[in-house]
Write an enzyme that holds these catalytic residues in place. Structure first.
Site, PDB file in Angstrom:
ATOM      1  N   ALA A  96       9.261  -2.964   6.363  1.00 47.50           N
ATOM      2  CA  ALA A  96       7.960  -3.207   5.270  1.00 47.50           C
ATOM      3  C   ALA A  96       7.434  -1.783   3.806  1.00 47.50           C
ATOM      4  O   ALA A  96       8.341  -1.418   3.178  1.00 47.50           O
ATOM      5  CB  ALA A  96       7.101  -1.831   6.518  1.00 47.50           C
ATOM      6  N   ASP A  97       6.629  -2.754   3.344  1.00 49.93           N
ATOM      7  CA  ASP A  97       6.290  -1.424   1.638  1.00 49.93           C
ATOM      8  C   ASP A  97       4.913  -1.948   1.339  1.00 49.93           C
ATOM      9  O   ASP A  97       4.357  -2.650   2.017  1.00 49.93           O
ATOM     10  CB  ASP A  97       7.219  -2.149   0.757  1.00 49.93           C
ATOM     11  CG  ASP A  97       7.293  -1.961  -0.624  1.00 49.93           C
ATOM     12  OD1 ASP A  97       7.762  -0.572  -0.599  1.00 49.93           O
ATOM     13  OD2 ASP A  97       6.792  -2.684  -1.575  1.00 49.93           O
ATOM     14  N   THR A  98       4.080  -0.701   1.466  1.00 49.31           N
ATOM     15  CA  THR A  98       3.129  -0.390   0.976  1.00 49.31           C
ATOM     16  C   THR A  98       3.021   0.051  -0.317  1.00 49.31           C
ATOM     17  O   THR A  98       3.169   0.894  -0.515  1.00 49.31           O
ATOM     18  CB  THR A  98       2.249   0.260   1.796  1.00 49.31           C
ATOM     19  OG1 THR A  98       2.673  -0.090   3.228  1.00 49.31           O
ATOM     20  CG2 THR A  98       0.935   0.316   1.591  1.00 49.31           C
ATOM     21  N   GLY A 109       3.418  -5.444   3.318  1.00 49.60           N
ATOM     22  CA  GLY A 109       4.290  -6.719   3.074  1.00 49.60           C
ATOM     23  C   GLY A 109       4.661  -6.291   4.002  1.00 49.60           C
ATOM     24  O   GLY A 109       5.564  -5.114   3.851  1.00 49.60           O
TER      25      GLY A 109
END
EC number: 3.6.1.9
Length: 193
Positions: free
Chosen positions: A74-76, A111
């Protein structure tokens, strides 16, 4: 039908905390990948791609695992006026970012990617957050007490001081913390069927 083993490819204590809410058992793996944002891509495409890169990097450690685990990356990022606010390098950057967010609505994009064997699934969740105005003194107090240096946009919605200044949220609360749990859950359901 039980879930396959889940491996969270993240060092984020918040993502681990959120995934624990699912009741699923999982393990974590620490990976180092560049989180390069490509200005030619949309924000949503960037966070999906980075999440996919994290899952792909993590699967290298599990290629011979006969359990066929699911890797979750995940990436924020936080965005305002189309500009991405990542993690601040220092207190001055944190102050600059938080001043931009005052009394305004911004977006939090996360994502996430699920990778099992050769099957890759990814998507992006977006949540709108509006902050009340904070004085510079309140912002500095937050920076000095909450240490927001590992958080996109320089804040954690769950942090005690910041919680007093969130006036509205449209979308998934957990997305703002770093993992849209309901969307991840639905994607995991599809994987196991």
């Amino acid at each position: 039908m039980a879930f396959p083993p889940i491996i969270l490819a993240s060092q984020s204590p918040r993502r681990k905390e959120i995934l624990q809410l699912s009741g699923l058992s999982f393990s974590t793996v620490s990976i180092e990948t560049p989180e390069h944002l490509d200005p030619a891509e949309s924000i949503e495409s960037n966070v999906r791609r980075i999440a996919e890169e994290k899952a792909k990097a993590a699967i290298q450690s599990f290629q011979n695992d006969t359990r066929d685990p699911v890797l979750l990356g995940a990436d924020t990022v936080v965005a305002i006026d189309g500009r991405i606010l990542g993690k601040p390098a220092n207190a001055a950057e944190a102050l600059e970012m938080l001043l931009q967010l005052q009394g305004r609505t911004h977006e939090v994009h996360t994502g996430f990617a699920l990778l099992q064997s050769a099957h890759l699934y990814s998507e992006c969740a977006t949540t709108e957050v509006t902050l009340n105005k904070m004085t510079e003194e309140e912002i500095l107090h937050y920076i000095n007490t909450a240490a927001p240096f590992d958080k996109a946009g320089s804040y954690g919605i769950q942090d005690p001081v910041m919680a007093c200044f969130v006036s509205s949220i449209t979308g998934c609360y957990y997305n703002v913390m770093g993992l849209p749990l309901s969307r991840v859950w639905m994607a995991l359901q599809k994987l196991r069927s």
